[in-house]
Structure formats: C-alpha cells, structure tokens
Design an enzyme around this catalytic site. Structure first.
Site, PDB file in Angstrom:
ATOM      1  N   HIS A 172       0.857  -1.189   0.000  1.00 55.08           N
ATOM      2  CA  HIS A 172       0.000   0.000   0.000  1.00 55.08           C
ATOM      3  C   HIS A 172       0.889   1.234   0.000  1.00 55.08           C
ATOM      4  CE1 HIS A 172      -3.888  -1.979   1.754  1.00 55.08           C
ATOM      5  NE2 HIS A 172      -3.300  -2.750   0.852  1.00 55.08           N
TER       6      HIS A 172
ATOM      7  N   GLU B  64       1.086   3.828   1.968  1.00 51.32           N
ATOM      8  CA  GLU B  64       1.666   4.184   3.263  1.00 51.32           C
ATOM      9  C   GLU B  64       2.809   3.250   3.636  1.00 51.32           C
ATOM     10  OE1 GLU B  64      -2.816   5.122   3.550  1.00 51.32           O
ATOM     11  OE2 GLU B  64      -1.543   3.635   2.589  1.00 51.32           O
TER      12      GLU B  64
ATOM     13  N   CYS C  28      -5.964   2.241   5.841  1.00 48.37           N
ATOM     14  CA  CYS C  28      -6.637   0.981   6.149  1.00 48.37           C
ATOM     15  C   CYS C  28      -6.064   0.450   7.472  1.00 48.37           C
ATOM     16  CB  CYS C  28      -6.417  -0.017   5.017  1.00 48.37           C
ATOM     17  SG  CYS C  28      -4.759  -0.744   4.990  1.00 48.37           S
TER      18      CYS C  28
ATOM     19  N   CYS D 100      -2.234  -0.304   7.271  1.00 47.01           N
ATOM     20  CA  CYS D 100      -1.402   0.900   7.170  1.00 47.01           C
ATOM     21  C   CYS D 100      -1.419   1.681   8.475  1.00 47.01           C
ATOM     22  CB  CYS D 100      -1.876   1.766   6.005  1.00 47.01           C
ATOM     23  SG  CYS D 100      -1.576   0.977   4.408  1.00 47.01           S
TER      24      CYS D 100
END
Length: 157
Positions: free
Chosen positions: A54, A56, A84, A87
């Site tokens: 992801h 992040e 999310c 993250c």
C-alpha cells in the site's frame, strides 16, 4: 499540530499519477520531517503482486531506508486516503507523530476499496474470525522470546 496542504497535494498527485500511468491503485503517501519530504510511496499492490504494498507501507519502507532507522519519530505522513487497518498499524509501529489524510474510508469504499470487513474482523475474539485459527506447539511457544531476552545483540523497539 496543523497539516500542510502542499504535502497533501503531493500525496493526491502521487495517487492520481499512479492510476493514470497504469502502475497501481489510487493511493499516495508522503512522509515529512522538519518540513522536508523524506520519502514518498504509491500503491504497488498489483504492480508487485504484494498485498502489503500500500502507499503508506511503501512510503514507510522508503523513509526507513532513507533515514537508516526503523523508527520514524519526528515524521508525519500525508496520505491521499484514510489509512486501512494494516497501514494504520504500520504508522503506529513506525512511531510517527501524526497522520493527515484527504479521502475517507467511505470515499474509498464508494470506489470499491472497502475495509469495513477488516475492521469488523479485528474486533472479533480469536476463534470467532472468518479465517480458522489454531494454536500449535504451545510448549515451545516462548522459546524465541527467551532467546530474545538473553540476546546481547538485540535492538529494542
């Protein structure tokens, strides 16, 4: 603490460029320390076949590499969307000072990225989650922790 709209613009631009270039999903992140961009990241899940890539997490990996440290105290993260659960946990583990985001989890869900299931699973007790879980080798469970406590080479974190 007040966020800087310029860093958020950069995160949003990274997310948009990631989509328009065909490299990945609509997520971008910028990590800042003392007013300077330390690292950036864009969603690379499909490009790398890595479900943890992801924006992040990618930005955190890049920042840690850049700083030579797993601790990002003194840093803030600007992310194009509310993090999310994975993250969010990574940001906490990295010990950052603040999170700034633009789109919400509801905005992401409307675009097909719904994390509600993960949030609900995390609230459930062991044994009540969708994925089966079973504890094995209970008698050996703490061997690695005992080795850690004895280790003179350990790095506290």
């Amino acid at each position: 603490m007040q966020g800087n709209p310029e860093f958020m613009r950069q995160a949003i631009e990274l997310a948009t460029a990631n989509v328009t270039s065909g490299r990945g999903g609509p997520f971008g992140a910028v990590i800042v320390r003392e007013g300077q961009v330390i690292a950036t990241g864009a969603n690379q899940v499909t490009a790398t076949n890595d479900p943890t890539a992801h924006a992040e997490v990618t930005a955190i990996r890049n920042a840690c590499r850049e700083l030579g440290d797993f601790c990002l105290t003194g840093c803030t993260i600007y992310t194009s969307c509310e993090p999310c659960p994975m993250c969010l946990a990574a940001i906490y583990w990295a010990r950052m000072d603040a999170i700034f985001y633009s789109a919400t989890a509801n905005d992401a869900a409307a675009a097909g990225f719904d994390d509600a299931f993960l949030y609900s699973e995390m609230k459930k007790m062991t044994g009540q989650r969708t994925l089966p879980e079973e504890r094995l080798l209970e008698e050996r469970a703490t061997e690695s922790f005992e080795a850690w406590r004895r280790s003179t080479a350990r790095v506290e974190y």
